[in-house]
Write a protein that holds these residues in place. Structure first.
Motif, short mmCIF file in Angstrom:
data_model
loop_
_atom_site.label_atom_id
_atom_site.label_comp_id
_atom_site.label_asym_id
_atom_site.label_seq_id
_atom_site.Cartn_x
_atom_site.Cartn_y
_atom_site.Cartn_z
N ALA A 1 0.86 -1.18 0.00
CA ALA A 1 0.00 0.00 0.00
C ALA A 1 0.90 1.23 0.00
O ALA A 1 2.04 1.16 0.43
N SER B 1 -6.01 -2.45 5.68
CA SER B 1 -5.66 -2.98 4.36
C SER B 1 -6.34 -4.31 4.10
O SER B 1 -6.53 -5.11 5.00
N ALA C 1 -1.29 -5.15 -1.38
CA ALA C 1 -2.09 -4.62 -0.27
C ALA C 1 -2.77 -3.34 -0.74
O ALA C 1 -2.17 -2.55 -1.46
N THR D 1 -5.19 -0.01 0.60
CA THR D 1 -5.63 0.71 1.78
C THR D 1 -7.06 1.20 1.62
O THR D 1 -7.40 1.79 0.58
#
Ligand SMILES: Nc1nc2c(ncn2[C@@H]2O[C@H](COP(=O)(O)OP(=O)(O)OP(=O)(O)O)[C@@H](O)[C@H]2O)c(=O)[nH]1
Ligand SMILES: [Mg+2]
Length: 352
Positions: free
Chosen positions: A62, A270, A281, A283
């Motif tokens: 992320a 996440s 990942a 967010t």
């Protein structure tokens, strides 16, 4: 997540931007004349663990993207933000106000003061004024066209709220109303984090500039940094860094500190996607519905959403593989309304 770094001229915005992102943008009198952009990756052991299993072509963490707005060039009226900056900030998800709390005889604050609380108040007023002008124009147009509709009433409420000297982020709005206003990208509605940029003299002191008191009173999150020293530290090797930080009584690395604080303050978490092409990942805010999480990946996936195939990271790891997790009944099919959990591994099924 896009974060806009704002603050008065020479408050150390670019210094802090460099410290957090490890960039080398020019600071001070020779500072760049445009905005600075950089991103930091959010370390995530779950991405590493999944990548070890999937051996994907790509591993993506992320990200926080930062925009350090260009200095205000309008000079005299000593505003923190000029119209270019205001426009630049429209697409930010949250704002980071770098507040000058350091003394430096050679580089003065545009209002020739070191008064962090006054700066916070002045900047809030600027954000509110910018929103007020947008609302006023819109209302005038609507009045002229005779459109006294729901939006008209809602904007009237927003205006009345700002007239009391309060930012739109403190206005009580329903989820529907929030969606209706989203297109305006109001600046005083964006979450704001205060980042006190302190001088060396402040290390070890308890709230030397009264910023913590102000932050508590207004429900803001405050990060305390020593921007200039942080930048010096980033030029050291890993081993030297830890020793140096300890000697000087500096806390957590600014990047780590920032990520932790921002996740907490913005209520973020996440979810993960895993496959041979990519382990990644993403967010999202807590309490996001599956269909909205899909939209973070791509608007087509959101539009064509059929089902989300979900297994939690912990269950997946305990089972050892997707097939075993399925056998154990840990992989579920969820609908649009499912509230995504931190650490969910999701495969979206959708129509194109
Ligand atoms: N003493 C001291 N000086 C600092 C600190 N942070 C920044 N400065 C100095 O203040 C000046 C301005 O810093 P910048 O990071 O360029 O500030 P800025 O807010 O980006 O400034 P503009 O982009 O011009 O608005 C530079 O000369 C920095 O070296 C600090 O923590 N302590
Ligand atoms: Mg700058």
């Amino acid at each position: 997540m896009k974060l806009g770094i704002i603050g008065f001229a020479r408050s150390g915005k670019t210094t802090v931007f460099n410290a957090i992102t490890g960039s080398h943008a020019a600071v001070g009198a020779f500072g760049s004349r445009g905005a600075n952009l950089a991103a930091i990756k959010v370390p995530d052991a779950r991405v590493d663990a999944l990548a070890a299993i999937y051996a994907p072509k790509k591993k993506t963490y992320a990200e926080f993207q930062f925009v350090d707005v260009a200095p205000n060039e309008t000079g005299e009226d000593a505003k923190a933000l000029d119209s270019a900056a205001l426009t630049e900030l429209k697409n930010a998800d949250a704002l980071v106000h770098v507040v000058r709390a350091f003394e430096n005889e050679e580089v003065l604050h545009p209002l020739d003061r070191v008064d962090p609380v006054a700066d916070c108040q002045a900047l809030e007023e600027e954000l509110q004024l910018a929103d007020f002008i947008v609302i006023e124009r819109r209302l005038e147009r609507k009045a002229k066209e005779g459109k006294r509709d729901r939006e008209y009433d809602l904007l009237k409420r927003c205006m009345a709220h700002i007239e009391t000297g309060a930012p739109l982020r403190t206005l009580d709005l329903s989820e529907v109303e929030r969606k209706e206003l989203a297109g305006f990208s109001f600046l005083s509605m964006k979450p704001i984090m205060l980042l006190g940029n302190y001088g060396e003299a402040a290390i070890g002191q308890d709230d030397p500039a009264g910023l913590q008191g102000y932050a508590d009173e207004h429900g803001h999150t405050l990060i305390e940094l020593c921007g200039e020293m942080e930048t010096e530290v980033t030029s050291l090797s890993e081993e030297e860094r830890a020793a140096f930080r300890e000697d000087l009584g500096l806390g957590e690395e600014s990047k780590t500190l920032f990520i932790q604080t921002a996740y907490g303050m913005l209520g973020l978490m996440s979810f993960l996607t895993a496959g041979a092409p990519e382990v990644r990942a993403w967010t999202i805010p807590k309490n996001t519905k599956a269909v909205d999480a899909a939209g973070v990946i791509h608007s087509d996936i959101q539009r064509g959403f059929i089902r989300a195939e979900v297994v939690h990271f912990d269950d997946y790891m305990a089972a050892g593989s997707m097939a075993k997790a399925k056998e154990a009944g840990k992989v579920r099919l969820e609908g649009k309304e499912y509230i995504v959990k931190d650490g969910d591994i999701i495969h979206f099924r959708f129509n194109v």
